[in-house]
Design an enzyme around this catalytic site. Structure first.
Site, PDB file in Angstrom:
ATOM      1  N   GLY A  29       0.877  -1.250   0.111  1.00 29.00           N
ATOM      2  CA  GLY A  29       0.104   0.063   0.140  1.00 29.00           C
ATOM      3  C   GLY A  29       0.890   1.209   0.054  1.00 29.00           C
ATOM      4  O   GLY A  29       1.989   1.120   0.021  1.00 29.00           O
ATOM      5  N   SER A  30       0.168   2.388   0.012  1.00 27.77           N
ATOM      6  CA  SER A  30       0.992   3.665  -0.233  1.00 27.77           C
ATOM      7  C   SER A  30       1.375   4.083   0.983  1.00 27.77           C
ATOM      8  O   SER A  30       2.274   5.185   1.010  1.00 27.77           O
ATOM      9  CB  SER A  30      -0.103   4.789  -0.762  1.00 27.77           C
ATOM     10  OG  SER A  30      -1.381   4.857   0.325  1.00 27.77           O
ATOM     11  N   LYS A  98      -8.312  -4.435   6.750  1.00 27.45           N
ATOM     12  CA  LYS A  98      -7.159  -4.203   5.934  1.00 27.45           C
ATOM     13  C   LYS A  98      -7.700  -4.742   4.569  1.00 27.45           C
ATOM     14  O   LYS A  98      -8.559  -5.336   4.486  1.00 27.45           O
ATOM     15  CB  LYS A  98      -6.059  -4.975   6.105  1.00 27.45           C
ATOM     16  CG  LYS A  98      -4.956  -4.178   7.153  1.00 27.45           C
ATOM     17  CD  LYS A  98      -3.576  -4.932   7.492  1.00 27.45           C
ATOM     18  CE  LYS A  98      -2.901  -5.303   6.596  1.00 27.45           C
ATOM     19  NZ  LYS A  98      -2.401  -4.316   5.794  1.00 27.45           N
ATOM     20  N   GLY A  99      -6.945  -4.601   3.369  1.00 32.14           N
ATOM     21  CA  GLY A  99      -7.256  -5.264   2.306  1.00 32.14           C
ATOM     22  C   GLY A  99      -8.007  -4.244   1.114  1.00 32.14           C
ATOM     23  O   GLY A  99      -8.421  -4.518  -0.062  1.00 32.14           O
ATOM     24  N   GLU A 107      -0.848 -10.461   3.441  1.00 26.24           N
ATOM     25  CA  GLU A 107      -0.660  -9.601   4.585  1.00 26.24           C
ATOM     26  C   GLU A 107      -0.937 -10.512   5.954  1.00 26.24           C
ATOM     27  O   GLU A 107       0.105 -10.594   6.841  1.00 26.24           O
ATOM     28  CB  GLU A 107      -1.370  -8.406   4.468  1.00 26.24           C
ATOM     29  CG  GLU A 107      -0.795  -7.497   3.470  1.00 26.24           C
ATOM     30  CD  GLU A 107      -1.867  -6.434   3.243  1.00 26.24           C
ATOM     31  OE1 GLU A 107      -1.156  -5.398   2.915  1.00 26.24           O
ATOM     32  OE2 GLU A 107      -3.014  -6.421   3.477  1.00 26.24           O
ATOM     33  N   LYS A 125      -7.215   7.070   9.602  1.00 21.26           N
ATOM     34  CA  LYS A 125      -7.517   5.644   9.708  1.00 21.26           C
ATOM     35  C   LYS A 125      -8.059   5.231  10.981  1.00 21.26           C
ATOM     36  O   LYS A 125      -8.473   4.111  11.188  1.00 21.26           O
ATOM     37  CB  LYS A 125      -6.325   4.886   9.352  1.00 21.26           C
ATOM     38  CG  LYS A 125      -5.651   4.919   7.881  1.00 21.26           C
ATOM     39  CD  LYS A 125      -6.478   4.776   6.691  1.00 21.26           C
ATOM     40  CE  LYS A 125      -6.050   5.047   5.523  1.00 21.26           C
ATOM     41  NZ  LYS A 125      -4.870   4.193   5.132  1.00 21.26           N
TER      42      LYS A 125
HETATM   43  C1  5RP Z   1      -3.528  -3.521   1.235  1.00 19.54           C
HETATM   44  C2  5RP Z   1      -3.694  -2.871   2.589  1.00 19.54           C
HETATM   45  C3  5RP Z   1      -3.208  -1.795   2.972  1.00 19.54           C
HETATM   46  O1  5RP Z   1      -2.221  -1.713   3.669  1.00 19.54           O
HETATM   47  C4  5RP Z   1      -4.214  -0.902   3.257  1.00 19.54           C
HETATM   48  O2  5RP Z   1      -5.111  -0.723   2.386  1.00 19.54           O
HETATM   49  C5  5RP Z   1      -3.718   0.511   3.473  1.00 19.54           C
HETATM   50  O3  5RP Z   1      -3.172   1.144   2.326  1.00 19.54           O
HETATM   51  P1  5RP Z   1      -2.703   2.581   2.059  1.00 19.54           P
HETATM   52  O4  5RP Z   1      -1.617   2.753   2.970  1.00 19.54           O
HETATM   53  O5  5RP Z   1      -2.529   2.783   0.706  1.00 19.54           O
HETATM   54  O6  5RP Z   1      -3.850   3.535   2.570  1.00 19.54           O
HETATM   55  O7  5RP Z   1      -4.326  -3.688   3.475  1.00 19.54           O
HETATM   56  O8  5RP Z   1      -4.093  -4.773   1.158  1.00 19.54           O
END
Ligand code: 5RP
Length: 228
Positions: A29-30, A98-99, A107, A125
């Site tokens: 993820g970002s 998550k996901g 993960e 979050k």
């Molecule tokens: C991917 C995940 C990511 O960790 C989650 O979606 C958070 O993503 P981001 O840091 O881009 O907001 O669970 O499956």
């Protein structure tokens, strides 16, 4: 400060928890990518030696290879010292959804092999209850997926097939994802147990009792929260 800058702060802060000779899980993820990049910098600066890493998605694997982080597998290293990963929601007990990127199966496999799971996030979050702002990603096998959608609806969710343009989003395992909007989830542990028992559901995005630390960046401060 924009959200991306907050993600960067959180990810880079957590990368400092990595020590030489550790087996490291690399999240997806970002936000997690900032930790991965900083770990690579620390390796190349000579601050970290004998690091090997296990990526949680094909995308993270590609990034780690490009960044020159030595990789290993769970077969070679079944126990991981530290994993730094992102989350879509974090509740006060450090339970997670998550996901968002569709990588939650790998993960969770990496997280359950990990001594210390560190979650990195911007403060949007943090929620008082899971489901408050995010639908629960549920990875299902393509065969008979409609029956899983009906099952999720029978549990009170509104499921939506995740799309990638005109076609269903495909996970790294070749499965598909139903984003199940349960609204506020009163008992995440009970829902975890219910979903785990259903054939055809490969994995879902509830991570119950797995996270040890949460590094959360907000406009005014960066907080390192530790499990009591
Ligand atoms: C991917 C995940 C990511 O960790 C989650 O979606 C958070 O993503 P981001 O840091 O881009 O907001 O669970 O499956």
């Amino acid at each position: 400060m924009n959200t991306n800058a907050l993600k960067q702060q959180a990810g880079e802060y957590a990368a400092a928890f990595v020590e030489s000779s550790m087996i490291v899980g690399l999240g997806s993820g970002s936000t997690a990518i900032f930790a991965t990049r900083r770990i690579a910098e620390r390796i190349h600066r000579g601050e970290l030696a004998d690091i090997v890493a296990i990526p949680t998605s094909l995308a993270t694997e590609a990034a780690a290879i490009e960044l020159g982080i030595p990789l290993t597998t769970l077969a070679e290293h079944p126990r991981i010292d530290i994993t730094i990963d992102g989350a879509d929601e974090v509740d006060p007990a450090f339970n997670l959804i998550k996901g968002g990127g569709g990588a939650h199966l790998r993960e969770k496999i990496v997280a359950q092999a990990t001594e210390r799971l560190v979650i990195v996030a911007d403060d949007s979050k943090l929620v008082d209850q899971l489901g408050a702002s995010w639908a629960l990603p549920v990875e299902v096998i393509p065969f008979g997926w409609e029956s899983q959608a009906a099952y999720l609806a029978s549990l009170g969710a509104s499921p939506t097939l995740r799309m990638d343009g005109d076609t269903p989003f495909e996970t790294d395992q070749g499965n598909i994802i139903l984003d199940a909007d349960f609204g506020r989830i009163a008992d995440p542990a009970a829902l975890d147990t219910t979903l785990n028992a259903r054939a055809g559901i490969v994995e879902h995005g509830l991570f119950i009792g797995m996270a040890h630390d949460v590094v959360v960046a907000g406009a005014d401060d960066l907080r390192h929260l530790r499990k009591a």
